[in-house]
Each structure stands twice: as C-alpha cells, then as structure tokens.
Design a protein around this motif. Structure first.
Motif, PDB file in Angstrom:
ATOM      1  N   GLY A  25     -13.692   4.726  -1.473  1.00 47.66           N
ATOM      2  CA  GLY A  25     -13.123   4.086  -2.649  1.00 47.66           C
ATOM      3  C   GLY A  25     -11.672   3.720  -2.454  1.00 47.66           C
ATOM      4  O   GLY A  25     -11.071   3.970  -1.416  1.00 47.66           O
ATOM      5  N   VAL A  26     -11.119   3.122  -3.468  1.00 49.11           N
ATOM      6  CA  VAL A  26      -9.732   2.678  -3.459  1.00 49.11           C
ATOM      7  C   VAL A  26      -8.824   3.883  -3.677  1.00 49.11           C
ATOM      8  O   VAL A  26      -9.113   4.742  -4.515  1.00 49.11           O
ATOM      9  CB  VAL A  26      -9.503   1.628  -4.564  1.00 49.11           C
ATOM     10  N   ASP A  27      -7.746   3.926  -2.941  1.00 47.30           N
ATOM     11  CA  ASP A  27      -6.748   4.978  -3.112  1.00 47.30           C
ATOM     12  C   ASP A  27      -6.165   4.849  -4.523  1.00 47.30           C
ATOM     13  O   ASP A  27      -5.639   3.783  -4.878  1.00 47.30           O
ATOM     14  CB  ASP A  27      -5.659   4.799  -2.059  1.00 47.30           C
ATOM     15  N   PRO A  28      -6.251   5.896  -5.342  1.00 45.84           N
ATOM     16  CA  PRO A  28      -5.759   5.802  -6.719  1.00 45.84           C
ATOM     17  C   PRO A  28      -4.288   5.384  -6.824  1.00 45.84           C
ATOM     18  O   PRO A  28      -3.897   4.745  -7.793  1.00 45.84           O
ATOM     19  CB  PRO A  28      -5.964   7.210  -7.280  1.00 45.84           C
ATOM     20  N   SER A  29      -3.491   5.705  -5.833  1.00 45.73           N
ATOM     21  CA  SER A  29      -2.066   5.341  -5.884  1.00 45.73           C
ATOM     22  C   SER A  29      -1.859   3.831  -5.799  1.00 45.73           C
ATOM     23  O   SER A  29      -0.789   3.332  -6.138  1.00 45.73           O
ATOM     24  CB  SER A  29      -1.284   6.046  -4.780  1.00 45.73           C
ATOM     25  N   ARG A  30      -2.874   3.100  -5.379  1.00 45.71           N
ATOM     26  CA  ARG A  30      -2.771   1.644  -5.265  1.00 45.71           C
ATOM     27  C   ARG A  30      -3.148   0.924  -6.555  1.00 45.71           C
ATOM     28  O   ARG A  30      -3.007  -0.284  -6.655  1.00 45.71           O
ATOM     29  CB  ARG A  30      -3.648   1.153  -4.122  1.00 45.71           C
ATOM     30  N   LEU A  31      -3.644   1.659  -7.534  1.00 44.75           N
ATOM     31  CA  LEU A  31      -4.076   1.051  -8.793  1.00 44.75           C
ATOM     32  C   LEU A  31      -2.923   0.926  -9.771  1.00 44.75           C
ATOM     33  O   LEU A  31      -2.052   1.803  -9.829  1.00 44.75           O
ATOM     34  CB  LEU A  31      -5.178   1.896  -9.435  1.00 44.75           C
ATOM     35  N   ASP A  32      -2.952  -0.135 -10.570  1.00 47.26           N
ATOM     36  CA  ASP A  32      -1.965  -0.212 -11.647  1.00 47.26           C
ATOM     37  C   ASP A  32      -2.420   0.719 -12.776  1.00 47.26           C
ATOM     38  O   ASP A  32      -3.510   1.296 -12.728  1.00 47.26           O
ATOM     39  CB  ASP A  32      -1.741  -1.652 -12.112  1.00 47.26           C
ATOM     40  N   GLU A  33      -1.588   0.860 -13.765  1.00 42.95           N
ATOM     41  CA  GLU A  33      -1.843   1.821 -14.851  1.00 42.95           C
ATOM     42  C   GLU A  33      -3.175   1.571 -15.556  1.00 42.95           C
ATOM     43  O   GLU A  33      -3.957   2.497 -15.771  1.00 42.95           O
ATOM     44  CB  GLU A  33      -0.690   1.756 -15.863  1.00 42.95           C
TER      45      GLU A  33
END
Length: 80
Positions: free
Chosen positions: A11-19
């Motif tokens: 999955g996508v690294d959560p730190s790369r997601l916007d709020e």
C-alpha cells in the motif's frame, strides 16, 4: 498498475497522503474492521491490523497536540 491498487504491494506510505486522504483511509479501515475480524483469513486480519497501526501512527505523528475529550479520560469515566 499503481502501488495503491497493486494487490502485491504493502500500500501507499501513509506519510505521503494529504490530510483528507489519510482520514478517508482511516475511516475505511474502521468501516471494514469487523468484517475482517469475523470473516477474513488470519493473514487478512494481520495485514489489516498492520495497516491500521501505520495509519493511526501517522495521524498521531501529525496531531501530537490533538484535542482530548475529558470524557475519554479515566477521571471523566469515573465522574460519569
């Protein structure tokens, strides 16, 4: 196929997601939690837990001074 849709990825690294995306993903995890617990394989439940922990840790990293509801504290529970 993108990393977000590749079933072989972690999955996508959560730190790369916007709020908004982080909150949407957390909401989805909470929505699917019971179904995964009741009907998922051991591996599915383990992966769900791992991802939930990642997203929650990212939320807490971003919001270390989040508003804490006094009713959610032990003293608040005792007062009820």
């Amino acid at each position: 196929m993108s990393q977000a849709t590749d079933p072989r990825s972690n999955g996508v690294d959560p730190s790369r997601l916007d709020e908004d995306d982080l909150l949407r993903e957390l909401n989805h995890l909470y929505t699917t939690r019971m179904d995964t617990l009741r009907h998922g394989s051991d591996n599915a439940f383990s992966e769900h837990t791992r991802r939930m922990n990642q997203y929650e840790a990212e939320y807490l990293r971003r919001k270390p001074a989040r508003e804490i509801d006094p009713e959610r504290l032990r003293a608040g529970a005792r007062a009820r």
